[in-house]
Design a protein around this motif. Structure first.
Motif, PDB file in Angstrom:
ATOM      1  N   ASP A 198     -18.888  10.758  -6.132  1.00 37.43           N
ATOM      2  CA  ASP A 198     -19.403   9.388  -6.210  1.00 37.43           C
ATOM      3  C   ASP A 198     -19.506   8.809  -4.809  1.00 37.43           C
ATOM      4  O   ASP A 198     -18.550   8.871  -4.024  1.00 37.43           O
ATOM      5  N   LEU A 199     -20.658   8.234  -4.459  1.00 40.55           N
ATOM      6  CA  LEU A 199     -20.884   7.723  -3.113  1.00 40.55           C
ATOM      7  C   LEU A 199     -19.896   6.624  -2.741  1.00 40.55           C
ATOM      8  O   LEU A 199     -19.351   6.614  -1.639  1.00 40.55           O
ATOM      9  N   GLY A 200     -19.665   5.682  -3.648  1.00 43.36           N
ATOM     10  CA  GLY A 200     -18.740   4.594  -3.347  1.00 43.36           C
ATOM     11  C   GLY A 200     -17.348   5.103  -3.017  1.00 43.36           C
ATOM     12  O   GLY A 200     -16.724   4.675  -2.038  1.00 43.36           O
ATOM     13  N   SER A 201     -16.853   6.025  -3.822  1.00 43.63           N
ATOM     14  CA  SER A 201     -15.530   6.598  -3.578  1.00 43.63           C
ATOM     15  C   SER A 201     -15.501   7.382  -2.271  1.00 43.63           C
ATOM     16  O   SER A 201     -14.520   7.348  -1.527  1.00 43.63           O
ATOM     17  N   TYR A 202     -16.597   8.074  -1.992  1.00 40.81           N
ATOM     18  CA  TYR A 202     -16.668   8.866  -0.765  1.00 40.81           C
ATOM     19  C   TYR A 202     -16.582   7.963   0.456  1.00 40.81           C
ATOM     20  O   TYR A 202     -15.824   8.228   1.399  1.00 40.81           O
ATOM     21  N   LEU A 203     -17.349   6.866   0.441  1.00 43.92           N
ATOM     22  CA  LEU A 203     -17.337   5.928   1.569  1.00 43.92           C
ATOM     23  C   LEU A 203     -15.957   5.303   1.741  1.00 43.92           C
ATOM     24  O   LEU A 203     -15.489   5.105   2.863  1.00 43.92           O
ATOM     25  N   THR A 204     -15.304   4.981   0.634  1.00 43.90           N
ATOM     26  CA  THR A 204     -13.953   4.405   0.701  1.00 43.90           C
ATOM     27  C   THR A 204     -12.999   5.354   1.420  1.00 43.90           C
ATOM     28  O   THR A 204     -12.175   4.937   2.238  1.00 43.90           O
ATOM     29  N   ASN A 205     -13.123   6.640   1.122  1.00 43.35           N
ATOM     30  CA  ASN A 205     -12.236   7.627   1.747  1.00 43.35           C
ATOM     31  C   ASN A 205     -12.579   7.863   3.218  1.00 43.35           C
ATOM     32  O   ASN A 205     -11.700   8.228   4.003  1.00 43.35           O
ATOM     33  N   LEU A 206     -13.834   7.654   3.587  1.00 44.43           N
ATOM     34  CA  LEU A 206     -14.225   7.839   4.992  1.00 44.43           C
ATOM     35  C   LEU A 206     -13.603   6.787   5.907  1.00 44.43           C
ATOM     36  O   LEU A 206     -13.333   7.055   7.078  1.00 44.43           O
ATOM     37  N   VAL A 207     -13.366   5.592   5.364  1.00 46.82           N
ATOM     38  CA  VAL A 207     -12.947   4.457   6.194  1.00 46.82           C
ATOM     39  C   VAL A 207     -11.677   4.743   6.992  1.00 46.82           C
ATOM     40  O   VAL A 207     -11.583   4.407   8.179  1.00 46.82           O
ATOM     41  N   ASN A 208     -10.699   5.382   6.370  1.00 44.03           N
ATOM     42  CA  ASN A 208      -9.407   5.555   7.024  1.00 44.03           C
ATOM     43  C   ASN A 208      -9.241   6.898   7.741  1.00 44.03           C
ATOM     44  O   ASN A 208      -8.150   7.206   8.236  1.00 44.03           O
ATOM     45  N   LEU A 209     -10.319   7.674   7.801  1.00 42.81           N
ATOM     46  CA  LEU A 209     -10.206   8.972   8.459  1.00 42.81           C
ATOM     47  C   LEU A 209     -10.153   8.822   9.976  1.00 42.81           C
ATOM     48  O   LEU A 209     -10.859   7.991  10.560  1.00 42.81           O
ATOM     49  N   GLN A 210      -9.324   9.628  10.612  1.00 39.50           N
ATOM     50  CA  GLN A 210      -9.246   9.676  12.069  1.00 39.50           C
ATOM     51  C   GLN A 210      -9.598  11.083  12.537  1.00 39.50           C
ATOM     52  O   GLN A 210      -9.349  12.057  11.850  1.00 39.50           O
ATOM     53  N   ASP A 211     -10.184  11.154  13.717  1.00 46.47           N
ATOM     54  CA  ASP A 211     -10.575  12.432  14.325  1.00 46.47           C
ATOM     55  C   ASP A 211     -11.723  13.100  13.566  1.00 46.47           C
ATOM     56  O   ASP A 211     -11.743  14.322  13.394  1.00 46.47           O
ATOM     57  N   TYR A 212     -12.659  12.288  13.104  1.00 45.12           N
ATOM     58  CA  TYR A 212     -13.859  12.799  12.444  1.00 45.12           C
ATOM     59  C   TYR A 212     -15.091  12.123  13.051  1.00 45.12           C
ATOM     60  O   TYR A 212     -15.030  10.976  13.506  1.00 45.12           O
ATOM     61  N   THR A 213     -16.205  12.839  13.030  1.00 45.29           N
ATOM     62  CA  THR A 213     -17.509  12.260  13.359  1.00 45.29           C
ATOM     63  C   THR A 213     -18.364  12.328  12.101  1.00 45.29           C
ATOM     64  O   THR A 213     -18.448  13.376  11.458  1.00 45.29           O
ATOM     65  N   VAL A 214     -18.985  11.196  11.737  1.00 45.05           N
ATOM     66  CA  VAL A 214     -19.766  11.106  10.510  1.00 45.05           C
ATOM     67  C   VAL A 214     -21.232  10.877  10.862  1.00 45.05           C
ATOM     68  O   VAL A 214     -21.566   9.951  11.603  1.00 45.05           O
ATOM     69  N   VAL A 215     -22.093  11.714  10.333  1.00 42.40           N
ATOM     70  CA  VAL A 215     -23.541  11.532  10.478  1.00 42.40           C
ATOM     71  C   VAL A 215     -24.072  11.020   9.141  1.00 42.40           C
ATOM     72  O   VAL A 215     -23.927  11.682   8.107  1.00 42.40           O
TER      73      VAL A 215
END
Length: 458
Positions: free
Chosen positions: A326-343
């Motif tokens: 699910d896109l919404g859940s995916y974006l929520t999990n991206l918020v707190n990630l450290q040491d990642y680059t998101v395209v």
């Protein structure tokens, strides 16, 4: 001298890599340890390396453990592996996994190579080859080159530039394969069966650890053990009692460990990541409570354990993200990630209802309102925007972590290329390529359809 240098350089490239185990070689990393830093060694077969994760012992208790388990290892292999380890380390405790009693030599040549080709040349290596190998194969293994020279056909970039996972490897790799193995039978074993040839080497291990003042523990992890092996296990327990060695038989602790035979095994004989977490947590707690091991976290010389823990946590995070659809859940999990680059790539037009609730989540990832105003691309690292552009006319080459990223629009289509591999997931919708800066690799590539119709695409 020049010939020796050339041989050394070539051997470094062609050297044995366990291509069945993602190029991971525990002895190679072990040789790189500073002297006298490992407090606990775990030795044994694949049952050992699939079950004990040093990162968990380090993260929970600060125990500097190392897993020296190798596929198909019998007690002769374990004995020589311990002798090799004691050249640079003097652990407080050695935990010996008991499945080695089931082996009688090395019918699988791959396992023979795994157990021998990781050694550096030495008298102990000579003795190990003579103990484990037979006949004409001894000379080939001693020289190594006759075995590994044909690897030219399978060389990859990893042979020339070891990745982060290989460099920090401590003998454990998370596996997420599942198999429901059903009920584990515990036979009412009243008799024991001698373990034959392996007993000589088991007693040598006991003698060696006693001479070195090292505490020895026997442990058995859960698996579908037949009655014959359980009788062999009983024989080992008799040897343990005779020598005052504690035995942790986790076949008898299934309820205590909370073992789930439908979820915690990758096959009949090996635990997966979820089963290994339970065994590792138990082992760490037992060692901390019974052996007075010092918490080494924050101590100079133990940076590799910190790195190993970070690598494992990223591996877990990446797997968990790969399960989200699910896109919404995916974006929520991206918020707190450290040491990642998101395209992030927006392809096509988004209907208003599809954007409800997404703008705030996208903003928290670092993407601005302009990202969804039209077809566009955004590159974000730990919440900071590195690059943002409309899709039309987009062309950007940039470094991310250890890799190269190329973004370019061509024939109305957006192309995302990392290290010469293209990641295209949706024609209309949001495409996300998640790059792990710790592991130096693409952790996930997923596309979410604009209209929410159909599943996400990986």
């Amino acid at each position: 001298m020049a010939a020796a240098m050339l041989y050394s350089a070539l051997y470094g490239v062609f050297s044995w890599k366990d291509t069945g185990g993602a190029y991971l070689t525990n002895m190679e990393t072990f040789y790189g340890l500073e002297e006298d830093v490992a407090d606990v060694l775990f030795c044994g077969s694949s049952h050992c390396y699939c079950s004990v994760n040093p990162a968990i012992l380090w993260g929970q208790h600060g125990i500097a453990g190392y897993n020296l388990g190798i596929s198909g290892q019998d007690f002769a292999g374990t004995y020589h592996g311990i002798r090799e380890a004691l050249k640079t380390q003097h652990p407080r405790v050695i935990c010996l996994e008991m499945y080695g009693s089931a082996f009688e030599g090395y019918e699988d040549k791959g396992n023979l190579y795994r157990n021998l080709l990781g050694y550096k040349p030495s008298l102990n290596y000579w003795n190990a080859v003579n103990a484990l190998a037979n006949g004409e194969e001894k000379q080939a293994i001693l020289w190594k080159w006759p075995i590994i020279h044909t690897r030219y056909a399978e060389l990859t970039e990893q042979d020339f530039r070891p990745d982060t996972i290989s460099r920090t490897y401590m003998g454990y790799k998370p596996e997420y394969v599942y198999e429901d193995i059903g009920e584990i039978p515990l036979y009412q074993v009243t008799e024991s069966v001698p373990i034959g040839y392996e007993e000589e080497w088991l007693r040598k291990i006991i003698e060696l650890t006693r001479e070195e003042g090292i505490e020895l523990i026997f442990f058995q992890v859960p698996y579908l053990a037949n009655e014959q092996f359980q009788k062999r296990c009983r024989y080992m327990k008799e040897i343990a009692a005779e020598n005052g060695i504690p035995v942790l038989d986790m076949m008898e602790m299934l309820d205590e460990l909370g073992m789930d035979t439908a979820q915690d095994f990758m096959d009949w004989g090996h635990l997966n990541e979820y089963g290994a977490r339970k065994v590792s947590a138990y082992m760490g707690q037992y060692l901390a409570e019974n052996y007075g091991l010092e918490d080494k976290r924050g101590t100079e010389g133990y940076g590799l354990w910190d790195e190993n823990l970070k690598v494992w946590r990223h591996q877990v995070q990446n797997h968990d993200l790969q399960q989200i659809t699910d896109l919404g859940s995916y974006l929520t999990n991206l918020v707190n990630l450290q040491d990642y680059t998101v395209v992030l790539i927006a392809e096509g037009e988004f209907p208003g209802e599809a954007l409800e609730g997404l703008r705030e989540k996208l903003a928290l990832t670092g993407a601005g309102e302009s990202f969804l105003a039209g077809e566009s691309v955004c590159v974000v690292k730990d919440g900071a925007v590195l690059y943002e552009s409309p899709k039309e006319g987009c062309f950007r080459f940039m470094g991310i972590g250890e890799s190269d990223l190329l973004l370019h629009a061509n024939d109305g289509k957006m192309h995302i290329i990392v290290d010469r591999v293209e990641y295209d997931r949706v024609e209309y919708g949001i495409a996300i390529v998640l790059y792990d800066n710790v592991l130096g690799m693409v952790a996930d590539a997923v596309g979410f359809p604009a209209w929410g119709e159909g599943p996400c695409v990986r």
